[in-house]
Design a protein around this motif. Structure first.
Motif, PDB file in Angstrom:
ATOM      1  N   ALA A  21      90.818 -18.937 -80.395  1.00 26.86           N
ATOM      2  CA  ALA A  21      90.484 -17.607 -79.875  1.00 26.86           C
ATOM      3  C   ALA A  21      89.268 -17.067 -80.635  1.00 26.86           C
ATOM      4  O   ALA A  21      89.170 -17.239 -81.846  1.00 26.86           O
ATOM      5  N   PRO A  22      88.332 -16.419 -79.944  1.00 24.18           N
ATOM      6  CA  PRO A  22      87.167 -15.853 -80.630  1.00 24.18           C
ATOM      7  C   PRO A  22      87.594 -14.719 -81.561  1.00 24.18           C
ATOM      8  O   PRO A  22      88.349 -13.837 -81.156  1.00 24.18           O
ATOM      9  N   PHE A  36      89.827 -12.160 -75.947  1.00 22.60           N
ATOM     10  CA  PHE A  36      89.554 -13.187 -74.957  1.00 22.60           C
ATOM     11  C   PHE A  36      89.697 -12.606 -73.555  1.00 22.60           C
ATOM     12  O   PHE A  36      90.308 -11.572 -73.357  1.00 22.60           O
ATOM     13  N   ALA A  37      89.096 -13.312 -72.624  1.00 25.28           N
ATOM     14  CA  ALA A  37      89.256 -13.012 -71.203  1.00 25.28           C
ATOM     15  C   ALA A  37      89.819 -14.273 -70.566  1.00 25.28           C
ATOM     16  O   ALA A  37      89.476 -15.383 -70.961  1.00 25.28           O
ATOM     17  N   ARG A  38      90.694 -14.086 -69.605  1.00 29.37           N
ATOM     18  CA  ARG A  38      91.237 -15.245 -68.899  1.00 29.37           C
ATOM     19  C   ARG A  38      90.139 -15.853 -68.028  1.00 29.37           C
ATOM     20  O   ARG A  38      89.560 -15.153 -67.200  1.00 29.37           O
ATOM     21  N   PRO A  39      89.882 -17.146 -68.202  1.00 30.56           N
ATOM     22  CA  PRO A  39      88.851 -17.761 -67.366  1.00 30.56           C
ATOM     23  C   PRO A  39      89.283 -17.780 -65.899  1.00 30.56           C
ATOM     24  O   PRO A  39      90.440 -18.030 -65.580  1.00 30.56           O
ATOM     25  N   ASN A  40      88.343 -17.471 -65.035  1.00 29.44           N
ATOM     26  CA  ASN A  40      88.567 -17.502 -63.582  1.00 29.44           C
ATOM     27  C   ASN A  40      89.717 -16.605 -63.126  1.00 29.44           C
ATOM     28  O   ASN A  40      90.353 -16.892 -62.117  1.00 29.44           O
ATOM     29  N   ALA A  46      91.256  -8.976 -69.684  1.00 29.94           N
ATOM     30  CA  ALA A  46      90.822  -9.313 -71.037  1.00 29.94           C
ATOM     31  C   ALA A  46      91.753  -8.645 -72.040  1.00 29.94           C
ATOM     32  O   ALA A  46      92.413  -7.653 -71.727  1.00 29.94           O
ATOM     33  N   PHE A  47      91.779  -9.199 -73.256  1.00 29.65           N
ATOM     34  CA  PHE A  47      92.719  -8.747 -74.283  1.00 29.65           C
ATOM     35  C   PHE A  47      92.052  -8.794 -75.651  1.00 29.65           C
ATOM     36  O   PHE A  47      91.221  -9.662 -75.904  1.00 29.65           O
ATOM     37  N   ALA A  48      92.457  -7.893 -76.537  1.00 30.63           N
ATOM     38  CA  ALA A  48      92.008  -7.899 -77.929  1.00 30.63           C
ATOM     39  C   ALA A  48      93.185  -7.493 -78.809  1.00 30.63           C
ATOM     40  O   ALA A  48      93.980  -6.630 -78.432  1.00 30.63           O
ATOM     41  N   SER A  70      84.632  -8.105 -69.115  1.00 28.52           N
ATOM     42  CA  SER A  70      85.866  -7.460 -69.580  1.00 28.52           C
ATOM     43  C   SER A  70      86.135  -7.729 -71.058  1.00 28.52           C
ATOM     44  O   SER A  70      86.673  -6.871 -71.755  1.00 28.52           O
ATOM     45  N   ALA A  71      85.776  -8.915 -71.539  1.00 31.63           N
ATOM     46  CA  ALA A  71      85.974  -9.208 -72.965  1.00 31.63           C
ATOM     47  C   ALA A  71      85.137  -8.250 -73.810  1.00 31.63           C
ATOM     48  O   ALA A  71      85.602  -7.736 -74.826  1.00 31.63           O
TER      49      ALA A  71
END
Length: 104
Positions: A21-22, A36-40, A46-48, A70-71
């Protein structure tokens, strides 16, 4: 959605970071976090998460705006509200721990 939990979630955050995770930039000294943001994802979600040994703050954007990052949005929200909310939760937790030690 914003969720503030006055518990130690640092190990869970470390696990997410270890899995790729970044990481969040330093928002609060001593705190760690990721986003992170869910790809596709059709909802552009997105979540933090930001954690210390006393509290965890989670920012979740369940339905992002099409065309926006969104990230970056949850990261900006975390930078805006994170320092104050984490500090308040830590203070509350310290006061509660002190009350228990004092027998109150």
């Amino acid at each position: 959605m914003v969720d503030l939990t006055p518990l130690d979630y640092t190990e869970r955050v470390k696990e997410q970071l270890d899995q790729g995770a970044p990481p969040l930039p330093e928002i609060v000294p001593g705190a760690i976090g990721y986003y992170f943001a869910r790809p596709n994802d059709k909802n552009n979600a997105a979540f933090a998460t930001l954690a210390t040994d006393k509290a965890r703050l989670s920012v979740q954007l369940e339905m992002g705006v099409a065309g926006r990052d969104s990230a970056a949005d949850v990261l900006a929200m975390m930078k805006l509200i994170g320092p104050r909310l984490i500090s308040d939760a830590e203070t509350s937790r310290r006061n509660k721990d002190k009350s228990h030690r004092d027998g109150k």
